[in-house]
Enzyme design. Sequence first.
Site, PDB file in Angstrom:
ATOM      1  N   ARG A   1      18.273   7.333 -35.324  1.00  0.00           N
ATOM      2  CA  ARG A   1      19.658   6.522 -36.000  1.00  0.00           C
ATOM      3  C   ARG A   1      20.247   6.942 -35.054  1.00  0.00           C
ATOM      4  NH1 ARG A   1      21.689   6.318 -41.964  1.00  0.00           N
ATOM      5  NH2 ARG A   1      22.930   4.367 -41.564  1.00  0.00           N
TER       6      ARG A   1
ATOM      7  N   ASP B   1      25.008  -7.686 -50.487  1.00  0.00           N
ATOM      8  CA  ASP B   1      24.890  -6.372 -50.953  1.00  0.00           C
ATOM      9  C   ASP B   1      25.004  -7.681 -52.397  1.00  0.00           C
ATOM     10  OD1 ASP B   1      22.704  -4.570 -49.199  1.00  0.00           O
ATOM     11  OD2 ASP B   1      25.609  -4.959 -48.803  1.00  0.00           O
TER      12      ASP B   1
ATOM     13  N   ARG C   1      23.538 -10.363 -53.165  1.00  0.00           N
ATOM     14  CA  ARG C   1      22.285 -10.343 -53.573  1.00  0.00           C
ATOM     15  C   ARG C   1      22.072 -10.122 -55.208  1.00  0.00           C
ATOM     16  NH1 ARG C   1      20.991  -6.714 -48.236  1.00  0.00           N
ATOM     17  NH2 ARG C   1      20.111  -8.340 -46.454  1.00  0.00           N
TER      18      ARG C   1
ATOM     19  N   HIS D   1      26.506  -0.002 -47.163  1.00  0.00           N
ATOM     20  CA  HIS D   1      26.736  -0.971 -46.651  1.00  0.00           C
ATOM     21  C   HIS D   1      24.233   0.117 -45.863  1.00  0.00           C
ATOM     22  CE1 HIS D   1      23.983  -4.406 -45.708  1.00  0.00           C
ATOM     23  NE2 HIS D   1      23.603  -4.023 -44.128  1.00  0.00           N
TER      24      HIS D   1
HETATM   25  P1  NAD Z   1      21.261 -10.205 -32.359  1.00  0.00           P
HETATM   26  O1  NAD Z   1      20.127  -9.273 -30.940  1.00  0.00           O
HETATM   27  O2  NAD Z   1      20.569 -11.577 -32.196  1.00  0.00           O
HETATM   28  O3  NAD Z   1      22.583 -10.561 -31.377  1.00  0.00           O
HETATM   29  C1  NAD Z   1      23.499  -9.716 -31.233  1.00  0.00           C
HETATM   30  C2  NAD Z   1      23.719  -9.708 -29.598  1.00  0.00           C
HETATM   31  O4  NAD Z   1      24.916  -9.279 -29.302  1.00  0.00           O
HETATM   32  C3  NAD Z   1      23.383 -10.857 -28.140  1.00  0.00           C
HETATM   33  O5  NAD Z   1      23.135 -12.070 -28.204  1.00  0.00           O
HETATM   34  C4  NAD Z   1      23.328  -9.934 -27.402  1.00  0.00           C
HETATM   35  O6  NAD Z   1      23.415  -9.792 -25.728  1.00  0.00           O
HETATM   36  C5  NAD Z   1      25.400  -9.359 -27.546  1.00  0.00           C
HETATM   37  N1  NAD Z   1      25.701  -8.160 -27.398  1.00  0.00           N
HETATM   38  C6  NAD Z   1      24.804  -7.048 -27.028  1.00  0.00           C
HETATM   39  N2  NAD Z   1      25.780  -6.347 -26.368  1.00  0.00           N
HETATM   40  C7  NAD Z   1      27.020  -6.820 -25.999  1.00  0.00           C
HETATM   41  C8  NAD Z   1      28.258  -6.951 -25.528  1.00  0.00           C
HETATM   42  N3  NAD Z   1      28.979  -5.202 -25.087  1.00  0.00           N
HETATM   43  N4  NAD Z   1      29.295  -7.692 -25.158  1.00  0.00           N
HETATM   44  C9  NAD Z   1      29.059  -8.900 -26.120  1.00  0.00           C
HETATM   45  N5  NAD Z   1      27.615  -9.163 -26.689  1.00  0.00           N
HETATM   46  C10 NAD Z   1      26.436  -8.112 -26.841  1.00  0.00           C
HETATM   47  O7  NAD Z   1      21.280  -9.920 -33.279  1.00  0.00           O
HETATM   48  P2  NAD Z   1      21.758  -9.757 -34.613  1.00  0.00           P
HETATM   49  O8  NAD Z   1      20.448 -10.585 -35.554  1.00  0.00           O
HETATM   50  O9  NAD Z   1      22.331 -11.148 -34.526  1.00  0.00           O
HETATM   51  O10 NAD Z   1      22.612  -8.655 -35.408  1.00  0.00           O
HETATM   52  C11 NAD Z   1      23.997  -8.004 -34.852  1.00  0.00           C
HETATM   53  C12 NAD Z   1      24.124  -7.414 -35.497  1.00  0.00           C
HETATM   54  O11 NAD Z   1      24.356  -7.536 -37.122  1.00  0.00           O
HETATM   55  C13 NAD Z   1      22.424  -5.928 -35.807  1.00  0.00           C
HETATM   56  O12 NAD Z   1      23.988  -4.681 -35.061  1.00  0.00           O
HETATM   57  C14 NAD Z   1      22.509  -5.836 -37.020  1.00  0.00           C
HETATM   58  O13 NAD Z   1      21.616  -5.459 -37.265  1.00  0.00           O
HETATM   59  C15 NAD Z   1      23.777  -6.123 -37.912  1.00  0.00           C
HETATM   60  N6  NAD Z   1      23.264  -6.871 -39.049  1.00  0.00           N
HETATM   61  C16 NAD Z   1      24.337  -6.639 -39.989  1.00  0.00           C
HETATM   62  C17 NAD Z   1      24.034  -6.874 -41.227  1.00  0.00           C
HETATM   63  C18 NAD Z   1      25.242  -6.251 -42.064  1.00  0.00           C
HETATM   64  O14 NAD Z   1      24.663  -6.888 -43.065  1.00  0.00           O
HETATM   65  N7  NAD Z   1      26.020  -5.695 -42.282  1.00  0.00           N
HETATM   66  C19 NAD Z   1      23.642  -8.415 -41.608  1.00  0.00           C
HETATM   67  C20 NAD Z   1      22.748  -8.316 -40.798  1.00  0.00           C
HETATM   68  C21 NAD Z   1      22.558  -7.717 -39.343  1.00  0.00           C
END
Ligand code: NAD
Length: 316
Positions: free
Chosen positions: A85, A145, A148, A172
């Site tokens: 992590r 959450d 949910r 979260h």
């Molecule tokens: P994903 O890989 O589909 O999308 C991430 C995007 O970020 C990609 O398109 C990538 O090109 C872009 N990216 C990476 N570095 C970058 C930068 N420096 N500048 C601009 N763009 C950049 O991932 P996802 O499924 O969309 O998830 C995104 C984040 O959200 C993850 O950290 C995931 O764990 C988190 N998430 C959080 C929750 C929540 O409840 N908080 C829920 C779902 C996902």
Amino acid sequence: MKVGIIGAGSVGSATAFALIMRGVARKVVLIDANEQRAMAEAMDIAHATPFAYANKVKCGTYKDLEGAEVVIVTAGANQKPGETRIDLLGRNVKIFESIIPQIVAAAPNTTLLITANPADIMTEVALKLSGFPRERVIGSGTVLDTSRFRTLLGYYLGVSPKSIHANVLGEHGDSEVVVWSNGDAGTVQIEELAKMIGKPFTPEIKAEIDSNVRNAAYKIIDGKGATFYGIAGALCRICQAITTNEYAILTVSSHHDDVEGVKDVCLSLPTVVGKRGVHSVIYPKFSAEESKLLRESAEKIKEYSDQALEIISKKA
Ligand code: NAD
């Protein structure tokens, strides 16, 4: 009003779609390191606007964030096999070090809405890197959450999840606290209501609901690789509260001076959200067990946040 989204992947694009289809944003700007992806998502979503609202969605650069009321940050790395992590945290801090100053330069009066994981820690990192007042740095926290939990309670009790006021607080993530003691529907405490309708919550049923809330993301990721519709709904709801100055109570994450004796930590508590971001925070009464779990959750976030802030300060 304009909303910027950094990261046009699964979460960013689903959120843009939700904002456009619900008419929450007049203009959405999608920014991604992968410009072609941002362009394709913007184009695809734009073609749905004649069926919803005549609002605009476009891909852009940081300059296009000028005047944005909210900037949502979804860009973040996901854990690689064998990666700890803290390794992930190091990579995400690096991404935020490049993104946050560019947002601040283009939209100094915006509210940051952080959803990249680990969400509470990245909210603390964004607060530090932006220099914004704490009320303008919000994490999506446990809004998802909580929804949910309300969905499962609603199905069980046979009432709309919208009529249920019960929350998930703290991190979260794995240490989140599913709060049963002060949830209600129709002004009746949820466990009392369950008894009244002849479907009491047995310890087994409570454990099953708790597990289905806590482990939802794992199940969804097993099935389709990522979660995005639920979080898109949550992000859209938070944006709506900000842009309409709603004073809605949502379980967003923000920085607190003290949570159950843990100092300076970002986590979710019931929060009044409006145009200024966080207007005030409500500290509910908990059972002794819930207080203990909340403290443990705060301690866990604090440990990792301190490590993330150390990574930043070493570089400074
Ligand atoms: P994903 O890989 O589909 O999308 C991430 C995007 O970020 C990609 O398109 C990538 O090109 C872009 N990216 C990476 N570095 C970058 C930068 N420096 N500048 C601009 N763009 C950049 O991932 P996802 O499924 O969309 O998830 C995104 C984040 O959200 C993850 O950290 C995931 O764990 C988190 N998430 C959080 C929750 C929540 O409840 N908080 C829920 C779902 C996902």
